[in-house]
Design an enzyme around this catalytic site. Structure first.
Site, PDB file in Angstrom:
ATOM      1  CD  GLU A 167       4.569   4.238  -8.160  1.00 40.99           C
ATOM      2  OE1 GLU A 167       5.684   4.779  -8.316  1.00 40.99           O
ATOM      3  OE2 GLU A 167       3.782   4.565  -7.247  1.00 40.99           O
ATOM      4  CD  GLU A 272       0.071   3.704  -3.186  1.00 40.59           C
ATOM      5  OE1 GLU A 272       0.472   4.876  -3.372  1.00 40.59           O
ATOM      6  OE2 GLU A 272       0.722   2.693  -3.538  1.00 40.59           O
TER       7      GLU A 272
END
Length: 383
Positions: A167, A272
């Site tokens: 991220e 995820e």
């Protein structure tokens, strides 16, 4: 056990198959060659699940049975993050991470490490000196090197791939202004991949992020990876976090990103993955864990179970995405669910605490949802 099932057992179907019949799964036959998810995707891509502490410590036999039956890849949900492994400088605690890796080895699973460098859940000491001021670029680089090489080196040859950086790009394609970026600039990502490669030259190295179907983020990630490749930095794959809603992202934009990332010459992974059925406070909120919204009853409408019309939307949405993954299975190496059953999911507490969500493929009692059969049957249509 009914006589019909007993006769099938005598005719060569395993006890596991009979149990799966009871759970609502299809039975292996010429028309249905798979009875589990990992059978269905064999030769196409790994199907994985995230393991939390309850899984790692094997506290629920029923959940572990589902994990062992349906999945052939695992990733650590939290126990390999830097704040968990090294809360104080130089004091590593590998007890839970060791159990996770040992479970994977014992069960011959594809083991993924998550995550080496992430602005969130990083210990504060990483970025500050004794007076609480930001450390120099040289000090931060050395701390990164020590952490990465200690962790990756410990599991060399055991962990098959690492989410090296998590991220780092915002939805508009710009760099996240994390402490890593503020102190080291863009070089922090190059250094992270370099240190990981030096610690285990054979391990695959990945970049992982959410909202990866957004056009702005897509452009930013593509540029970042090209820059790494131009510097001859090893990067093997891009993880597209699959935090989905019933309305977002679109299949079309998700597919554009699969094609754009695979066009860089790296493998694509769906990581995820979960599918929230609950109303979002503000549309597509991505997956920034620092976001919190106050509880409102209107945001938690399904405490007693899903209405049929919502369940149908859920099933159709999962099927549409798995069809997309199967259409591009030559580009995708892994699809990983973020948990095993609905009770495991972080979506029950994010972005609103105390909600009841239904984002995974198995119910809270570990029974498969009807869409599991449909996914298995869909996979059987692909060579």
């Amino acid at each position: 056990m009914k006589n019909t099932k007993w006769n099938k057992l005598k005719n060569g179907i395993s006890l596991t198959a009979v149990v799966l019949i009871g759970l609502g799964c299809v039975v292996r036959s010429e028309k249905n060659p798979a009875i589990t998810l990992k059978d269905a995707f064999e030769g196409k891509f790994y199907i994985g699940a995230a393991m939390g502490r309850n899984h790692i410590n094997e506290t629920d036999a029923s959940t572990m049975e589902v994990l062992g039956t349906h999945f052939n890849s695992i990733v650590a949900e939290n126990v390999m993050k830097s704040g968990m492994l090294q809360a104080k400088e130089g004091e590593f605690n590998f007890s839970q991470a060791d159990k996770f890796v040992e479970y994977g080895k014992k069960n011959n699973l594809h083991v993924v490490g998550h995550t080496l460098i992430w602005h969130s859940q990083a210990p504060r000491w990483f970025f500050t000196d004794a007076e609480g001021k930001d450390v120099s670029p040289e000090v931060l680089a050395k701390r990164m090197e020590t952490h990465i090489k200690t962790v990756v080196g410990r599991y060399k040859g055991q962990v098959k791939g690492w989410d090296v950086v998590n991220e780092a790009i915002l939805d508009d394609g710009s760099w996240r202004k994390s402490k890593f970026f503020e102190i080291l600039g863009e070089d922090f990502i190059k250094l992270a991949f370099q240190y990981a490669h030096e610690a285990d030259p054979e391990a695959e190295l990945y970049y992982n992020d959410y909202s990866m179907a957004n056009s702005g983020k897509r452009a930013g990630v593509v540029k970042m990876v090209k820059d790494l490749q131009a510097q001859e930095i090893k990067i093997d794959g891009i993880g597209m976090q699959g935090h989905l809603g019933l309305e977002y992202p679109t299949i079309e934009e998700f597919e554009k990103s699969i094609l754009a990332y695979s066009g860089l010459g790296v493998t694509v992974m769906i990581t995820e993955m979960d599918l929230s059925v609950l109303p979002s406070p503000r549309g597509d909120m991505g997956a920034d864990v620092s976001t919190n919204v106050d509880y409102q009853q209107s945001l938690n409408p399904y405490t007693e179970g899903l209405p049929d019309d919502v369940q149908k939307k859920f099933d159709a949405r999962y099927l549409a995405f798995f069809k997309l993954f199967l259409d591009h299975h030559d580009k995708i190496s892994r699809v990983t669910l973020w948990g095993v059953n609905d009770g495991d999911s972080w979506k029950n507490g994010w972005p609103v605490r105390g909600r009841t969500d239904y984002p995974l493929l198995f119910n809270r009692d570990n029974s498969p949802k009807t869409v599991v059969n449909e996914i298995i049957q869909l996979a059987a249509k692909y060579e």
